[in-house]
Design an enzyme around this catalytic site. Structure first.
Site, PDB file in Angstrom:
ATOM      1  N   ASP A 238       0.819  -1.218   0.000  1.00  0.00           N
ATOM      2  CA  ASP A 238       0.000   0.000   0.000  1.00  0.00           C
ATOM      3  C   ASP A 238       0.849   1.262   0.000  1.00  0.00           C
ATOM      4  OD1 ASP A 238      -2.608   1.014  -0.147  1.00  0.00           O
ATOM      5  OD2 ASP A 238      -2.685   1.428   1.988  1.00  0.00           O
ATOM      6  N   SER A 261      -7.577   4.267  -0.552  1.00  0.00           N
ATOM      7  CA  SER A 261      -7.608   3.110  -1.436  1.00  0.00           C
ATOM      8  C   SER A 261      -9.050   2.618  -1.575  1.00  0.00           C
ATOM      9  CB  SER A 261      -6.736   1.984  -0.879  1.00  0.00           C
ATOM     10  OG  SER A 261      -5.427   2.439  -0.610  1.00  0.00           O
ATOM     11  N   GLN A 311      -4.135  -1.216  -7.956  1.00  0.00           N
ATOM     12  CA  GLN A 311      -4.984  -0.550  -6.968  1.00  0.00           C
ATOM     13  C   GLN A 311      -5.642   0.669  -7.597  1.00  0.00           C
ATOM     14  OE1 GLN A 311      -3.816   2.217  -3.504  1.00  0.00           O
ATOM     15  NE2 GLN A 311      -3.915   0.220  -2.485  1.00  0.00           N
TER      16      GLN A 311
END
Length: 337
Positions: A238, A261, A311
């Site tokens: 992340d 996200s 993502q």
């Protein structure tokens, strides 16, 4: 059996050692409270100004929960697909419920639903594979970049800038340094271009083209089991993706009203060690309607592609007074209020 492979994480839980944020086990440990039901022990935000728990910690803990229901040692995670549903609250425990979707000869599938206050905040599916013969080994090559030894840790770069900064900018640099010292990370991060470490801070101004590349590794030595290294890479995955979306614009963080996200996918191609340096190459293929589509590739030091990441993020910009966004054209128009 599955319970025997927790090692360091189980030791940390049972001994109730003081929490050390430099130890990745403290970030990933889960307490088993029932069959296929787990509870977080530690949750924290990535920075003082962050609105929620670090997304990578939720991803990593969900993967730990899924792994703890896999009894066959020959099975390894090969993919995960997840959605962030609500921001996680670091003051509340997260409950991880694992559903055993399938156990086949070559594959196993697990679904993990994460809740706080009985509300779902994250859902993911994990697929495990025992591995098979492949007639070829094909991969995108690792791009040329500085080595981790040639790359400067972010806090050292900030200290260098502090010494050179104009008096009016020194407080901003000092505030960033203080934040890093108060919230240590279990990962060591080194950006190939040190300016990329400022893309989501008030200090960044100019935009650049090209990917965001950073080296990372666990600060602590990990056990010699692939599942542990997979979970650490999930935790690390992340990082850098939002920076890749912001890189062309160079907008400082305070111009964004929200960065979060939305969904997250990973594919694990081959084994690696997450306590040795891994190169994370992040890029943004599309940014429109406030959503950024980002892609990541993780290489080991030998240049082998070991993990692929995708993502989508929501990145909302603070608009000047009197302006409203035109969603149909992704542009801004003046409005008389």
């Amino acid at each position: 059996m599955a319970m025997q492979k927790i090692d360091r994480m189980e030791q940390l839980l049972h001994k109730r050692e003081p929490v050390d944020r430099n130890d990745i086990a403290a970030s990933l440990i889960l307490e088993k409270i029932d069959a296929d039901l787990f509870r977080s022990v530690n949750l924290w935000k990535p920075a003082p100004m962050a609105r929620a728990v670090f997304g990578g910690q939720i991803i990593g803990q969900a993967m730990v929960a899924a792994h703890r229901t896999i009894d066959r040692q020959e099975l390894a995670v090969h993919s995960m697909h997840a959605y962030f549903l609500l921001p996680g609250d670091p003051k509340l425990p997260a409950i991880y419920h694992v559903e055993r979707i399938r156990d086949g000869k070559s594959f196993a599938t697990r679904s993990v639903l994460v809740k706080q206050n009985a509300r779902p905040i994250f859902s993911a599916q994990f697929s495990f594979h025992k591995g098979e013969y492949s007639p070829a080994d094909v991969a995108d090559p690792m791009p040329a970049c500085p080595t981790p030894e040639e790359s400067v840790p972010r806090i050292e770069y900030l200290r260098t800038l502090l010494q050179k900064a104009k008096p009016q900018l020194k407080p901003a640099f000092q505030a960033s340094i203080d934040a890093f010292e108060k919230l240590p990370s279990p990962l060591e991060l080194r950006y190939c271009d040190p300016e990329d470490s400022l893309l989501l801070s008030p200090l960044r101004r100019e935009g650049k083209s090209g990917p965001v590349m950073l080296w990372f590794r666990s600060r602590m030595k990990l056990i010699d089991r692939p599942w542990a290294h997979d979970c650490v890479s999930a935790y690390a995955s992340d990082h850098g993706l939002a920076s890749a979306a912001a890189r062309p614009m160079g907008s400082p963080y305070h111009q964004y009203s929200m960065v979060a996200s939305l969904d997250h996918s990973m594919w694990f191609h081959s084994s690696f060690r997450a306590d040795d340096w891994l190169l994370y190459v992040n890029s943004c293929s599309r940014f429109v309607s406030g959503r950024a589509m980002t892609n990541g590739r993780i290489y080991n030091r030998k240049g082998k592609l070991v993990v692929s990441v995708a993502q989508e993020l929501i990145m909302r910009v603070k608009l000047p007074p009197g302006e409203i966004p035109d969603a149909s054209s992704a542009s801004r128009v003046k409005a008389k209020l």
